[in-house]
Design an enzyme around this catalytic site. Structure first.
Site, mmCIF file in Angstrom:
data_model
loop_
_atom_site.group_PDB
_atom_site.id
_atom_site.type_symbol
_atom_site.label_atom_id
_atom_site.label_comp_id
_atom_site.label_asym_id
_atom_site.label_seq_id
_atom_site.Cartn_x
_atom_site.Cartn_y
_atom_site.Cartn_z
ATOM 1 N N GLY A 190 70.326 45.232 21.262
ATOM 2 C CA GLY A 190 69.999 46.491 20.475
ATOM 3 C C GLY A 190 71.208 47.159 20.545
ATOM 4 O O GLY A 190 72.281 46.930 20.615
ATOM 5 N N GLY A 425 107.735 42.025 7.125
ATOM 6 C CA GLY A 425 107.143 43.191 7.779
ATOM 7 C C GLY A 425 106.705 43.038 9.063
ATOM 8 O O GLY A 425 106.653 43.818 9.842
ATOM 9 N N ALA A 426 106.436 41.672 9.421
ATOM 10 C CA ALA A 426 106.077 41.581 10.985
ATOM 11 C C ALA A 426 107.162 41.870 11.818
ATOM 12 O O ALA A 426 107.067 42.070 13.154
ATOM 13 C CB ALA A 426 105.592 40.079 11.019
HETATM 14 C C1 HXC Z 1 60.136 47.725 29.146
HETATM 15 C C2 HXC Z 1 60.796 45.316 29.429
HETATM 16 C C3 HXC Z 1 61.837 45.594 28.391
HETATM 17 C C4 HXC Z 1 61.959 46.625 27.832
HETATM 18 C C5 HXC Z 1 61.857 43.702 29.436
HETATM 19 N N1 HXC Z 1 60.995 44.284 29.846
HETATM 20 N N2 HXC Z 1 62.470 44.443 28.388
HETATM 21 N N3 HXC Z 1 60.102 46.506 29.699
HETATM 22 N N4 HXC Z 1 60.972 47.842 28.084
HETATM 23 N N5 HXC Z 1 62.736 46.756 26.813
HETATM 24 C C6 HXC Z 1 60.019 43.701 31.060
HETATM 25 C C7 HXC Z 1 58.934 42.581 30.651
HETATM 26 O O1 HXC Z 1 57.845 43.166 30.284
HETATM 27 C C8 HXC Z 1 58.964 42.032 32.026
HETATM 28 O O2 HXC Z 1 58.025 42.648 32.933
HETATM 29 C C9 HXC Z 1 60.250 41.693 32.571
HETATM 30 O O3 HXC Z 1 60.902 43.069 32.216
HETATM 31 C C10 HXC Z 1 61.010 40.715 32.562
HETATM 32 O O4 HXC Z 1 60.953 40.396 30.950
HETATM 33 P P1 HXC Z 1 60.825 39.124 30.523
HETATM 34 O O5 HXC Z 1 60.484 38.833 29.318
HETATM 35 O O6 HXC Z 1 59.799 38.253 31.603
HETATM 36 O O7 HXC Z 1 62.197 38.191 30.894
HETATM 37 P P2 HXC Z 1 62.760 36.881 30.146
HETATM 38 O O8 HXC Z 1 61.792 36.072 29.630
HETATM 39 O O9 HXC Z 1 64.144 36.814 30.827
HETATM 40 O O10 HXC Z 1 63.263 37.794 28.795
HETATM 41 C C11 HXC Z 1 64.213 38.782 28.727
HETATM 42 C C12 HXC Z 1 64.284 39.581 27.525
HETATM 43 C C13 HXC Z 1 62.794 39.839 26.966
HETATM 44 C C14 HXC Z 1 64.939 38.615 26.477
HETATM 45 C C15 HXC Z 1 65.229 40.707 27.534
HETATM 46 O O11 HXC Z 1 62.220 40.665 27.872
HETATM 47 C C16 HXC Z 1 62.935 40.985 25.574
HETATM 48 O O12 HXC Z 1 63.007 40.409 24.836
HETATM 49 N N6 HXC Z 1 62.683 42.161 26.151
HETATM 50 C C17 HXC Z 1 62.626 43.215 24.972
HETATM 51 C C18 HXC Z 1 63.896 43.463 24.419
HETATM 52 C C19 HXC Z 1 64.046 44.517 23.364
HETATM 53 O O13 HXC Z 1 63.309 44.515 22.479
HETATM 54 N N7 HXC Z 1 64.333 45.672 23.878
HETATM 55 C C20 HXC Z 1 64.393 46.686 23.070
HETATM 56 C C21 HXC Z 1 65.630 46.884 22.484
HETATM 57 S S1 HXC Z 1 66.139 47.965 21.412
HETATM 58 P P3 HXC Z 1 56.911 42.071 33.966
HETATM 59 O O14 HXC Z 1 56.265 43.345 34.359
HETATM 60 O O15 HXC Z 1 56.270 41.209 32.891
HETATM 61 O O16 HXC Z 1 57.840 41.508 34.947
HETATM 62 C C22 HXC Z 1 66.988 48.858 22.095
HETATM 63 C C23 HXC Z 1 67.504 50.059 21.583
HETATM 64 C C24 HXC Z 1 68.447 50.766 22.164
HETATM 65 O O17 HXC Z 1 67.487 48.768 23.293
HETATM 66 C C25 HXC Z 1 69.092 51.869 21.174
HETATM 67 C C26 HXC Z 1 70.316 52.730 21.635
HETATM 68 C C27 HXC Z 1 71.048 53.356 20.642
#
Ligand code: HXC
Length: 535
Positions: A190, A425-426
């Protein structure tokens, strides 16, 4: 106290008689520390290891000098209680921050802890990173981010977004003031990718790191394209295709080794120059190999890396953006112990021609070196800009201009050597005298002209060739004639566009002497807010 009197310290008996509440507060401190340092606990640490990753604290230990890490904000906690956060303890709020030494020099750093809520970024987490960034700016020291995060902490909603924006703002304030390095050691998704993107260098780990704006599922839903994490945003994709990543490492250990090596070439901040090291090589060393390269037939490609190695102290070259736009080569060398940035056309890829990617890669590297007082050595062997619809429609005019802009703006000492071709030009762009190359050399085999002999003959003698009895024979004669007259460094030398035509074998001593001469270079800039680089 008299000069020779020894300080007494606190008497032993008093130390044993601490007030009971002091003892309990100390105990509490130790408990709080231990709890925060445990991260997400044994299960999540085991899961982290199973993914082939180190924990945040292990990473810091591996990166920094022994016993040099001073942690700050260990006891910070999130205020947010929504979506069950109130019942959970998030150790150190999922990020370890502080300052340390690397190779004896101070740096500020942060390491996201994936074992704590997936290293997700809530407001407290963001504010810890911001404090480390503010401290880096205050102390004038490099900032290193070790990123391993699921992105915005979903439970904290808009506060997470605000936190990211605070980080982005500081990245931009710090840009050009202190070096900023990002190591992506897990997911980075993201808008979170934009903090690393605003820093100077991005490292990724092969098969482990992933960076993307939207994941494979969203891509599939939005465009119908099928991809996985690796093809979408893995280290190979970003180092070779997109150019987002400057370095790829085989392991975290390898990544930290490379970061330490990179830091050695950089100053602490823009007010300093990089520290020179004890020269490890003879500054007068001549090179048989360069002489042989200079004697190669005009169309024969050679390995530009060998030329750079021959010129550099100890034959050492630390390449940046190695896998991306390989028609231009950028990186750091030492010349008589001093840190120097090298930009060189690579005749083995696209004949060394400039295209969009090469222009952007070169421009970014030049901008970095200029920001941090690192002199530039340019090695020219360029037939021109790469032609074609794809390049024109892709914006070679606008994007190619970045390289020109970067060279024209750079005020660090600039030494240029035309090895072979410098056409069209380069020629102008590649740190020519006209855009304020300070000392410009050419080898005797250099060809400096508006166009190459083939192109020139095709345009100038079109009618004659059409009418000729044996057009191919006549073309060969005309090309030989043009080559003898124009494909040399002598026309340019005659006009002072080249300061000296040098024998290839003495390139290293000549370049070292030129940089030594330029040490005191100072450029007064026009009083303006900032220029408008074609983005
Ligand atoms: C809260 C989160 C989290 C998040 C992961 N976790 N991402 N908690 N907010 N964004 C937590 C999970 O619930 C889990 O908690 C632990 O972290 C490990 O995650 P897993 O999914 O078990 O790990 P994995 O299978 O390795 O997958 C990793 C991952 C996936 C690919 C990152 O977790 C994922 O897709 N997360 C969401 C990504 C996402 O949509 N993020 C928001 C992006 S938007 P527990 O308690 O079960 O251990 C963004 C906007 C920013 O970032 C804008 C800035 C301008």
């Amino acid at each position: 106290m008299a000069m020779n009197e020894k300080p007494q310290g606190i008497p032993k008996a008093d130390r044993q008689e601490k007030r009971p509440e002091v003892n309990s507060k100390l105990r509490l401190l130790h408990e709080k520390r231990a709890r925060a340092e445990a991260g997400g606990g044994p299960e999540r640490v085991a899961a982290q290891r199973a993914r082939g990753k180190l924990t945040a604290r292990e990473r810091i230990d591996m990166l920094v000098d022994d016993d040099s890490f001073e942690e700050i904000d260990l006891l910070v906690e999130t205020k947010s209680a929504d979506f069950g956060l109130g019942e959970r303890y998030l150790a150190a709020d999922g990020v370890v921050t502080g300052f340390a030494r690397i190779g004896g020099r101070t740096v500020c750093l942060y390491a996201q802890d994936f074992t704590v809520a997936g290293g997700s970024l809530g407001l407290a987490h963001a504010m810890k990173i911001c404090k480390a960034m503010d401290m880096a700016i205050t102390a004038g020291v490099p900032l290193i981010g070790l990123c391993d995060s699921g992105g915005a902490r979903i439970q904290e909603g808009v506060e997470s977004l605000g936190g990211y924006a605070e980080i982005f703002y500081r990245n931009v304030q710090a840009s050009g003031y202190v070096p900023q390095i990002s190591a992506i050691l897990g997911p980075c998704a993201g808008g979170a990718v934009y903090s690393p993107a605003l820093t100077d260098f991005i490292f990724m780990i092969d098969g482990v790191s992933h960076m993307f704006i939207t994941g494979p599922e969203v891509v599939k839903a939005a465009t119908g394209e099928t991809c996985d994490f690796e093809s979408l945003g893995g280290a190979d994709t970003h180092s070779r295709l997109s150019g987002v990543a400057h370095f790829v490492a085989g392991s975290e250990h390898d990544c930290f080794r490379q970061i330490r090596e990179l830091l050695d070439f950089l100053p602490q901040n823009c007010r300093e120059t990089p520290k020179a090291v004890m020269a490890s090589d003879d500054p007068r060393r001549e090179s048989d190999l360069l002489e042989r390269v200079g004697e190669l037939a005009a169309g024969k490609a050679y390995k530009i890396h060998e030329v750079i190695w021959e010129i550099a102290d100890g034959h050492q070259f630390f390449e940046v953006h190695k896998n991306f736009a390989r028609n231009i080569v950028c990186g750091f060398v030492r010349l008589n112990g001093e840190s120097v940035g090298v930009i060189a056309n690579n005749p083995k890829v696209l004949s060394g021609a400039l295209d969009i990617d090469a222009s952007e890669k070169g421009a970014r590297f030049i901008n970095f070196c200029d920001s941090f007082n690192i002199p530039l050595l340019t090695l020219v062997d360029v037939p021109g800009y790469w032609p074609g619809l794809e390049q024109e429609h892709g914006g070679i005019i606008r994007r190619g201009a970045k390289l020109l802009y970067a060279y024209c703006r750079a005020s660090v000492p600039k030494v240029t050597v035309v090895l072979r071709k410098a056409y069209g030009g380069a020629y102008d762009v590649m740190s020519s005298k006209h855009i304020r190359g300070d000392v410009n050399f050419a080898w005797p085999c250099a060809e400096i002209a508006a166009v190459g002999p083939q192109g020139a003959v095709n345009v100038l003698y079109k009618a004659e060739l059409k009418a000729a009895q044996d057009p191919e024979k006549r073309r060969a004669e005309l090309i030989a004639e043009y080559t003898a007259k124009f494909a040399s460094p002598f026309q340019a030398a005659k006009r002072g566009y080249i300061d000296e035509v040098i024998e290839a074998r003495v390139t290293r001593p000549k370049v070292i002497r030129a940089f030594k001469f330029l040490k005191g270079k100072k450029v007064e800039r026009l009083p303006k807010k900032h220029g408008n680089i074609p983005i």
